[in-house]
Write an enzyme that holds these catalytic residues in place. Structure first.
Site, PDB file in Angstrom:
ATOM      1  CB  CYS A   1      -0.833   0.033   1.272  1.00  0.00           C
ATOM      2  SG  CYS A   1      -1.816  -1.438   1.515  1.00  0.00           S
TER       3      CYS A   1
ATOM      4  NE  ARG B   1       4.115   1.793  -1.703  1.00  0.00           N
ATOM      5  CZ  ARG B   1       5.212   1.061  -1.560  1.00  0.00           C
ATOM      6  NH1 ARG B   1       6.216   1.235  -2.383  1.00  0.00           N
ATOM      7  NH2 ARG B   1       5.324   0.172  -0.597  1.00  0.00           N
TER       8      ARG B   1
ATOM      9  CD1 TRP C   1      -1.844  -5.280  -2.939  1.00  0.00           C
ATOM     10  CD2 TRP C   1      -2.830  -4.357  -4.696  1.00  0.00           C
ATOM     11  NE1 TRP C   1      -1.910  -6.223  -3.930  1.00  0.00           N
ATOM     12  CE2 TRP C   1      -2.507  -5.681  -5.016  1.00  0.00           C
ATOM     13  CE3 TRP C   1      -3.477  -3.565  -5.656  1.00  0.00           C
ATOM     14  CZ2 TRP C   1      -2.796  -6.247  -6.256  1.00  0.00           C
ATOM     15  CZ3 TRP C   1      -3.753  -4.128  -6.885  1.00  0.00           C
ATOM     16  CH2 TRP C   1      -3.413  -5.451  -7.178  1.00  0.00           C
TER      17      TRP C   1
ATOM     18  CG  ASN D   1       3.114  -0.828   2.923  1.00  0.00           C
ATOM     19  OD1 ASN D   1       2.496  -1.764   2.423  1.00  0.00           O
ATOM     20  ND2 ASN D   1       4.315  -0.471   2.512  1.00  0.00           N
ATOM     21  N   GLY D   2       1.832  -3.320   5.016  1.00  0.00           N
ATOM     22  CA  GLY D   2       2.482  -4.573   5.415  1.00  0.00           C
ATOM     23  C   GLY D   2       1.447  -5.612   5.805  1.00  0.00           C
TER      24      GLY D   2
ATOM     25  CD  GLU E   1       7.193 -16.290 -17.601  1.00  0.00           C
ATOM     26  OE1 GLU E   1       6.239 -16.653 -18.317  1.00  0.00           O
ATOM     27  OE2 GLU E   1       7.290 -15.127 -17.155  1.00  0.00           O
TER      28      GLU E   1
ATOM     29  CE  LYS F   1       7.653 -11.855 -18.885  1.00  0.00           C
ATOM     30  NZ  LYS F   1       6.733 -12.697 -18.182  1.00  0.00           N
TER      31      LYS F   1
ATOM     32  CD  GLU G   1       4.992 -11.217 -22.009  1.00  0.00           C
ATOM     33  OE1 GLU G   1       3.828 -11.023 -21.654  1.00  0.00           O
ATOM     34  OE2 GLU G   1       5.871 -11.570 -21.200  1.00  0.00           O
TER      35      GLU G   1
ATOM     36  CG  HIS H   1      11.758 -36.245 -31.240  1.00  0.00           C
ATOM     37  ND1 HIS H   1      12.106 -37.484 -31.734  1.00  0.00           N
ATOM     38  CD2 HIS H   1      11.937 -36.308 -29.897  1.00  0.00           C
ATOM     39  CE1 HIS H   1      12.450 -38.272 -30.720  1.00  0.00           C
ATOM     40  NE2 HIS H   1      12.358 -37.577 -29.598  1.00  0.00           N
TER      41      HIS H   1
ATOM     42  CE  LYS I   1       0.516  -6.546 -14.701  1.00  0.00           C
ATOM     43  NZ  LYS I   1       1.601  -7.533 -14.905  1.00  0.00           N
TER      44      LYS I   1
HETATM   45  C1  G6P Z   1      -1.914 -10.792 -20.106  1.00  0.00           C
HETATM   46  C2  G6P Z   1      -0.603 -10.233 -19.576  1.00  0.00           C
HETATM   47  C3  G6P Z   1       0.323 -11.366 -19.140  1.00  0.00           C
HETATM   48  C4  G6P Z   1      -0.386 -12.268 -18.138  1.00  0.00           C
HETATM   49  C5  G6P Z   1      -1.699 -12.803 -18.702  1.00  0.00           C
HETATM   50  C6  G6P Z   1      -2.512 -13.509 -17.642  1.00  0.00           C
HETATM   51  O1  G6P Z   1      -1.703 -11.415 -21.326  1.00  0.00           O
HETATM   52  O2  G6P Z   1       0.028  -9.444 -20.553  1.00  0.00           O
HETATM   53  O3  G6P Z   1       1.485 -10.825 -18.531  1.00  0.00           O
HETATM   54  O4  G6P Z   1       0.456 -13.338 -17.796  1.00  0.00           O
HETATM   55  O5  G6P Z   1      -2.502 -11.719 -19.182  1.00  0.00           O
HETATM   56  O6  G6P Z   1      -2.927 -12.569 -16.693  1.00  0.00           O
HETATM   57  P1  G6P Z   1      -3.430 -12.908 -15.244  1.00  0.00           P
HETATM   58  O7  G6P Z   1      -3.760 -11.575 -14.648  1.00  0.00           O
HETATM   59  O8  G6P Z   1      -4.645 -13.770 -15.393  1.00  0.00           O
HETATM   60  O9  G6P Z   1      -2.336 -13.614 -14.529  1.00  0.00           O
END
Ligand code: G6P
Length: 609
Positions: free
Chosen positions: A2, A28, A75, A99-100, A481, A485, A488, A504, A604
């Site tokens: 937060c 935050r 948050w 916050n915590g 992953e 990354k 993206e 294969h 996002k």
């Molecule tokens: C979007 C974001 C990704 C994320 C995915 C799933 O594609 O760009 O970074 O992994 O959604 O999002 P979630 O909020 O369900 O983990």
């Protein structure tokens, strides 16, 4: 995570400084906000659900001339976003923002209820206000705060005011950030310098175990045991934007470096070593039902899907539960075979991803038990699942998920131990996994020591158009992953592949212009991974190897570039091996001048199909 702000001084109206500070700290947390200001001991408190501008509208013209106040942008961790749960919290004449996470709040709350304290919120934070108020019946304000601190466990930055002492503000810190902005005739306390920098560039960073007592003219810092501390002022030359990122050039980089804390926060209060077990409060209501579960299906998207794949390996090997992982977008339209003996787990950072939500609704409709591993408290997925575990990773701003991923993995380890202990897992095995899990935050810090080398490698490979990311067993999902990354962030075509599958078909692509990043920790499949490296080298492919520390010499003749990670249990290596891959993607994207925090074509949170 937060945002907190405090103001004491003679120059400004507290309310104005606080509102401005909250706006800058909104990254935050932004599910609710609140403020308490005092004028000659007369307090005024305002709270609102949603963003700070809603609070601002609510306050309207009521901004009286006040010179002390505290404010908070939330948050949620304990208790859904609501007016009652918004800070500041009060008990008697004590008001505070926090916050915590207070780990032992339930025990303390039960004790305080016996002493006739009435609680208004579901938060862990309110307990601290009552605790100080209780101590304040016998002791002065300062002593009461110290006595309360000896009773709380967890992470906290607290700013506290007392209606009878309108010229005093107390703040304390343990594992949550706190900084004082120092100006002539005024002080601003905040979670980070972004709420301060527009008023003064003189700051003092408070360390764990320290307490600050401020008046409009002066401040003093002492330890919780009462020893006075001399603190050095620092001069910041940051812009507002840099201050929000704490000096990092992008939120993504900041969030990568926040991972030791994000993992600690996911584990906080949940590891019970003496039982060799994990305590997951959000699953209490379904504990008995979980005993009867015969199968697990994980549904998720993007990075959360890769976390699910690691979960599959852990759950099958250590909890003995057949587990499948499905892209939520596939699950929702085919005929999934689930029943009441199936637990369908949604993993989602945002808790709002449309495909994951639809998958959960479908599973519920078919009678499955639905669970969530979700970062955003009270998000739709959190509300619609039968039970779940929150990540407590704080808001993730960078579009490419980083700290949410390692946080999800941490929860999956806890869940594996919890479900495993309900079945065949021994006390010794539970304790072994959890003891090592506790060391992961420090080991992630150790990976950061190699940042320079990783940055060099990222710059070297940023020019290639295509890459392979290869791994086996627990590190196959990490290869996926890592490839995601770099796609993206750096717009490099990358494929995440199981290293054993190369021969294969995909190996046909290898030549000097098609490098491979290979996850080669010292695990049960290390020799097999070495063979894959050899096969690639024999075809002229370049290799970046991620391996366990101490292996550099042995691997030197096989790999072109090497990144070492600390030794850990095989099932926990993904929590370490993913970190260099995040940094590789970040530095390759940054070198190419891309907008790393907002990559093209991505969002996002994807709330449409
Ligand atoms: C979007 C974001 C990704 C994320 C995915 C799933 O594609 O760009 O970074 O992994 O959604 O999002 P979630 O909020 O369900 O983990």
């Amino acid at each position: 995570m937060c945002g907190i702000v405090g103001y004491i001084g003679k120059k400004h109206r507290a309310g104005e400084v606080l509102l401005d500070g909250l706006k800058r700290l909104e990254y935050r947390g932004y599910d609710s906000a609140g403020m308490c200001v005092m004028d000659e001991g007369r307090e005024q408190t305002f709270k609102a659900i949603g963003k700070v501008n809603i609070l601002e509208k609510k306050i309207g013209k009521c901004r009286t001339k006040t010179n002390i106040g505290i404010a908070h942008t939330r948050w949620a961790t304990h208790g859904k976003p609501s007016i009652k749960n918004a800070h500041p919290h009060k008990s008697g004449k004590i008001h505070l923002v926090h916050n915590g996470i207070i780990e032992n709040y339930q025990e303390l709350k039960d004790e305080l209820i016996k002493k006739r304290h009435e609680f208004y919120s579901e938060t862990d934070s309110e307990v601290v206000a009552h605790l100080i108020d209780e101590e304040n019946k016998k002791y002065d304000f300062e002593t009461a705060v110290i006595r309360a601190l000896t009773q709380i466990c967890g992470a906290y930055a607290l700013v506290i005011i007392h209606e009878d002492e309108p010229k005093k503000m107390i703040a304390v810190r343990n594992s949550s950030p706190l900084v004082i902005g120092v100006a002539d005739g005024e002080f601003i306390l905040a979670s980070d310098a972004s709420a301060i920098i527009q008023h003064t560039n003189r700051v003092v960073y408070i360390d764990d175990g320290e307490m600050v007592v401020l008046t409009p003219d002066t401040y003093r810092v002492k330890t919780f045991s009462g020893k006075n501390k001399r603190k050095k002022e620092q001069l910041l030359d940051w812009t507002d934007d840099e201050a929000q990122k704490e000096g990092y050039s992008h939120f993504m980089l900041k969030e990568i470096f926040e991972q030791p804390n994000a993992v600690s926060d996911a584990l906080r209060g949940r590891i019970i070593l003496k039982n060799g077990n994990a305590k997951l409060g959000g699953l209490i209501e379904v504990t008995e039902q979980l005993r009867d579960i015969e199968r697990i299906v994980i549904v998720s998207c993007g990075t959360s899907y890769c976390a699910g794949l690691v979960g599959e390996y852990m759950l099958e090997e250590y909890a003995g539960l057949p587990t499948e992982v499905e892209y939520a977008s596939e699950f929702r339209y085919r005929k999934p075979l689930v029943n009441k003996k199936t637990a369908v787990i949604a993993i989602s950072q945002s808790g709002e991803t449309a495909d994951t939500l639809a998958a959960i609704r479908e599973a519920k409709n078919k009678g499955a038990l639905t669970l969530g591993i979700v970062n955003t408290v009270s998000s739709t997925i959190a509300r619609e699942t039968h039970a779940g575990v929150y990540n407590h990773a704080g808001p993730e701003v960078g579009v490419a998920s980083t700290k949410a991923f390692t946080s999800q993995l941490s929860i999956l380890v806890l869940l594996t131990v919890f479900l495993g202990r309900q079945r065949q897992m021994s006390f010794t095995m539970g304790k072994k996994i959890l003891s090592e899990l506790k060391h992961i935050p420090k080991k992630i810090d150790k990976v950061f020591e190699d940042e320079k080398n990783i940055k060099r490698i990222a710059r070297k490979y940023a020019k290639y158009e295509s890459m392979f990311y290869l791994g086996r067993k627990y590190n196959f999902p990490i290869a996926m992953e890592g490839a995601l990354k770099i796609k993206e962030i750096s717009y490099i075509h990358a494929e995440g592949y199981p290293s054993g599958e190369m021969k294969h078909g995909p190996i046909a692509l290898i030549d000097k212009n098609f490098p491979s990043v290979i996850l080669a920790p010292n695990d049960s499949v290390y020799d097999k991974t070495l063979s894959a490296i050899e096969e690639i080298k024999a075809r002229g492919g370049k290799v970046v190897a991620i391996t366990t520390e101490g292996n550099r010499e042995k691997l030197k003749k096989h790999a072109n570039d090497i990144i070492e990670i600390p030794k850990t249990l095989e099932m926990l290596t993904p929590l370490l091996s993913v970190v260099p891959l995040q940094l590789l993607a970040y530095y390759a994207g940054a070198k190419k001048g891309f907008d790393v925090d907002k990559p093209r074509n991505l969002a996002k949170s994807v709330t449409v199909e």
